[in-house]
Motif scaffolding. Structure first.
Motif, mmCIF file in Angstrom:
data_model
loop_
_atom_site.group_PDB
_atom_site.id
_atom_site.type_symbol
_atom_site.label_atom_id
_atom_site.label_comp_id
_atom_site.label_asym_id
_atom_site.label_seq_id
_atom_site.Cartn_x
_atom_site.Cartn_y
_atom_site.Cartn_z
ATOM 1 N N ASP A 1 1.008 -0.059 3.179
ATOM 2 C CA ASP A 1 1.249 1.254 3.623
ATOM 3 C C ASP A 1 2.439 2.006 3.416
ATOM 4 O O ASP A 1 3.232 1.691 4.013
ATOM 5 N N TYR A 2 2.598 2.716 2.254
ATOM 6 C CA TYR A 2 3.377 3.384 1.800
ATOM 7 C C TYR A 2 3.634 4.656 2.698
ATOM 8 O O TYR A 2 2.731 5.368 2.700
ATOM 9 N N ILE A 3 4.967 4.885 3.009
ATOM 10 C CA ILE A 3 5.269 5.996 3.647
ATOM 11 C C ILE A 3 6.403 6.635 3.080
ATOM 12 O O ILE A 3 7.236 6.168 2.678
ATOM 13 N N HIS A 4 6.168 8.130 2.667
ATOM 14 C CA HIS A 4 7.408 8.846 2.176
ATOM 15 C C HIS A 4 8.708 8.939 3.093
ATOM 16 O O HIS A 4 8.736 9.029 4.237
ATOM 17 N N VAL A 5 9.789 8.573 2.420
ATOM 18 C CA VAL A 5 11.078 8.416 3.167
ATOM 19 C C VAL A 5 11.502 9.657 3.950
ATOM 20 O O VAL A 5 12.192 9.570 4.922
ATOM 21 N N GLU A 6 10.894 10.759 3.494
ATOM 22 C CA GLU A 6 11.172 12.036 4.337
ATOM 23 C C GLU A 6 10.200 11.998 5.353
ATOM 24 O O GLU A 6 10.887 12.552 6.690
ATOM 25 N N ASP A 7 8.987 11.537 5.308
ATOM 26 C CA ASP A 7 8.312 11.371 6.687
ATOM 27 C C ASP A 7 8.961 10.383 7.668
ATOM 28 O O ASP A 7 9.130 10.737 8.693
ATOM 29 N N VAL B 1 7.336 2.170 18.210
ATOM 30 C CA VAL B 1 6.074 2.518 17.706
ATOM 31 C C VAL B 1 6.228 2.012 15.888
ATOM 32 O O VAL B 1 7.250 1.992 15.228
ATOM 33 N N ASN B 2 4.849 2.017 15.252
ATOM 34 C CA ASN B 2 4.831 1.630 13.881
ATOM 35 C C ASN B 2 5.007 3.052 12.947
ATOM 36 O O ASN B 2 4.687 4.302 13.588
ATOM 37 N N LEU B 3 5.873 3.199 11.924
ATOM 38 C CA LEU B 3 5.979 4.259 10.985
ATOM 39 C C LEU B 3 5.502 3.997 10.084
ATOM 40 O O LEU B 3 5.996 3.312 9.191
ATOM 41 N N GLY B 4 4.171 4.642 9.831
ATOM 42 C CA GLY B 4 3.193 4.303 8.542
ATOM 43 C C GLY B 4 2.247 5.547 8.690
ATOM 44 O O GLY B 4 2.159 6.177 9.476
ATOM 45 N N THR B 5 1.384 5.320 7.680
ATOM 46 C CA THR B 5 0.241 6.258 7.416
ATOM 47 C C THR B 5 -0.986 5.908 7.840
ATOM 48 O O THR B 5 -1.865 6.754 8.175
ATOM 49 N N GLY B 6 -1.047 4.531 7.935
ATOM 50 C CA GLY B 6 -2.343 4.193 8.318
ATOM 51 C C GLY B 6 -3.368 4.057 7.121
ATOM 52 O O GLY B 6 -4.270 3.277 7.269
ATOM 53 N N GLU B 7 -2.908 4.421 5.952
ATOM 54 C CA GLU B 7 -3.669 4.343 4.791
ATOM 55 C C GLU B 7 -3.166 3.274 3.856
ATOM 56 O O GLU B 7 -1.681 3.111 3.895
ATOM 57 N N GLY B 8 -3.959 2.409 3.321
ATOM 58 C CA GLY B 8 -3.522 1.369 2.320
ATOM 59 C C GLY B 8 -3.677 1.778 0.679
ATOM 60 O O GLY B 8 -4.606 2.322 0.515
ATOM 61 N N SER B 9 -2.714 1.319 0.052
ATOM 62 C CA SER B 9 -2.805 1.567 -1.375
ATOM 63 C C SER B 9 -2.273 0.114 -2.118
ATOM 64 O O SER B 9 -1.722 -0.595 -1.662
ATOM 65 N N THR B 10 -3.463 -0.091 -3.164
ATOM 66 C CA THR B 10 -3.063 -1.327 -3.695
ATOM 67 C C THR B 10 -1.850 -1.070 -4.856
ATOM 68 O O THR B 10 -1.406 0.019 -5.087
ATOM 69 N N VAL B 11 -1.471 -2.589 -5.278
ATOM 70 C CA VAL B 11 -0.422 -2.067 -6.427
ATOM 71 C C VAL B 11 -0.865 -1.035 -7.602
ATOM 72 O O VAL B 11 -0.174 -0.358 -8.095
ATOM 73 N N LEU B 12 -2.171 -1.520 -8.024
ATOM 74 C CA LEU B 12 -2.429 -0.910 -9.386
ATOM 75 C C LEU B 12 -2.693 0.951 -8.880
ATOM 76 O O LEU B 12 -2.633 1.871 -9.501
ATOM 77 N N ASP B 13 -3.097 1.043 -7.372
ATOM 78 C CA ASP B 13 -3.223 2.523 -6.911
ATOM 79 C C ASP B 13 -1.825 3.163 -7.195
ATOM 80 O O ASP B 13 -1.768 4.369 -7.984
#
Ligand code: WQD
Length: 335
Positions: free
Chosen positions: A229-235, A256-268
């Motif tokens: 779950d990659y999250i932009h450092v500015e978010d 609280v979790n700070l994430g997007t809730g979305e998963g991305s693969t390494v190849l994504d």
């Protein structure tokens, strides 16, 4: 204007949080030993904000420097970033990690208590959840450590849970912070060969490294590679501002979790970065990395419910901002 102390404030997440706090109208003081931050970061922060940065070079293990900060400034809240954070290194140097991460927190809390400052945001990590099939992960998932680093984060959270009710504590569990400030004047700037995915890909994109090793393509994921779950450092930085505002306004704590809730693969991520930098990026499939889990994604709803936080930026934004930073596209107008 409330004044905030950022320990480790010259580091990757600390420096972005500094800018978000200034934008939000806070006054900010930085304490950093510069063990994992370039010495010119304060000057770059001054260039971006147009105002002097109050910086103390020192270690959270040094009680005298902490007393000096609290004597020189009326601090309303603290964000505690200063810690060692490499999982692999923590296995080799467990005592260093416990000394800095646990000892440093205890030293800071004692100095805060002595100064009557009882609002703290603690930089925690999804690593406290260990290896779990429960994805996305909710905050009430049991904590278990899989490395000395994770142990120090759980220990830090448990120490903070012992504090009396006149303290208000924000525990923020980061997932995978990546990207750079819109000005491209600050960003992730690892000293040597990066352990983490995006800074490694960035060095492939600039030609400093030849190719990415993809650690395993036989996981039970859409393309076989690891999901995070990659999250932009500015978010992420904006999440710290909301956490502080909540502590200062309500006197109530949160975890609280700070994430997007979305998963991305390494190849994504490889494909998104390739789009951002306009070139194909060389990679090879390599064996799995010890300690890696297949999937790690945040259940993000509690941060929205409690803090009004929601990550806004996309994986493409993260890669574009990282590429602008590493390729030197410095801009003075960050928006
Ligand atoms: C992401 C994905 C790898 C490098 C770590 C810490 C965690 C937190 C964030 C501190 C995984 C794959 C990576 C590479 C690859 N740090 N990968 N080739 O491991 O999710 O989290 O950093 O709080 O505590 O554990 O991040 O970026 O290392 O890996 O294929 O050269 O990329 O297998 O699937 P990770 P990462």
């Amino acid at each position: 204007m409330a004044k905030i102390l950022l320990t480790g404030g010259a580091g990757y997440i600390g420096s972005h949080t500094y800018l978000a706090l200034i934008d939000a109208g806070f006054d900010v003081v930085i304490l950093d030993n510069f063990s994992n931050a370039k010495p010119d970061v304060p000057a770059r922060l001054e260039d971006i904000t147009g105002r002097p940065a109050h910086v103390y070079e020192g270690d959270v293990l040094d009680r005298a420097v902490l007393e000096q900060v609290f004597s020189d400034h009326t601090i309303d809240g603290v964000v505690h970033f200063a810690a060692l954070k490499a999982v692999g290194e923590s296995v080799e140097k467990p005592l260093d990690y416990m000394q800095t991460n646990v000892g440093g927190l205890l030293n800071l809390l004692s100095a805060m208590d002595h100064a009557g400052v009882r609002r703290i945001v603690f930089s925690s990590s999804a690593t406290v959840y260990g290896d779990t099939d429960i994805q996305p992960i909710p905050e009430d998932h049991p904590r278990t450590y899989t490395s000395p680093y994770a142990f120090t984060k759980i220990a830090g959270e448990q120490i903070l849970e012992q504090l009396p009710d006149d303290w208000a504590v924000g525990i923020l569990r980061y997932f995978n912070p990546v990207g750079a400030h819109g000005s491209a004047m600050i960003g992730e700037d690892p000293e040597d060969i990066p352990n983490n995915l995006v800074p490694y890909i960035a060095k492939v994109a600039t030609g400093e490294l030849e190719r990415l090793s993809v650690f395993g393509d036989d996981y039970d994921t859409p393309d076989g590679t690891g999901v995070r779950d990659y999250i932009h450092v500015e978010d992420l930085a904006e999440g710290h501002v909301l956490s502080l505002k909540s502590l200062l306004e309500t006197g109530e704590g949160h975890t609280v979790n700070l994430g997007t809730g979305e998963g991305s693969t390494v190849l994504d991520v490889v494909h998104a970065y390739s789009e951002a930098c306009g070139q194909d990026l060389a990679y090879k499939i390599a064996p799995r990395r010890d300690g890696d889990v297949a999937v790690l994604t945040a259940r993000p709803e509690r941060a929205k419910e409690h803090l009004g936080f929601e990550a806004k930026r996309s994986l493409a934004d993260m890669c574009r901002s990282s590429w602008a930073w590493v390729s030197g596209q410095r801009r003075n107008d960050p928006n």
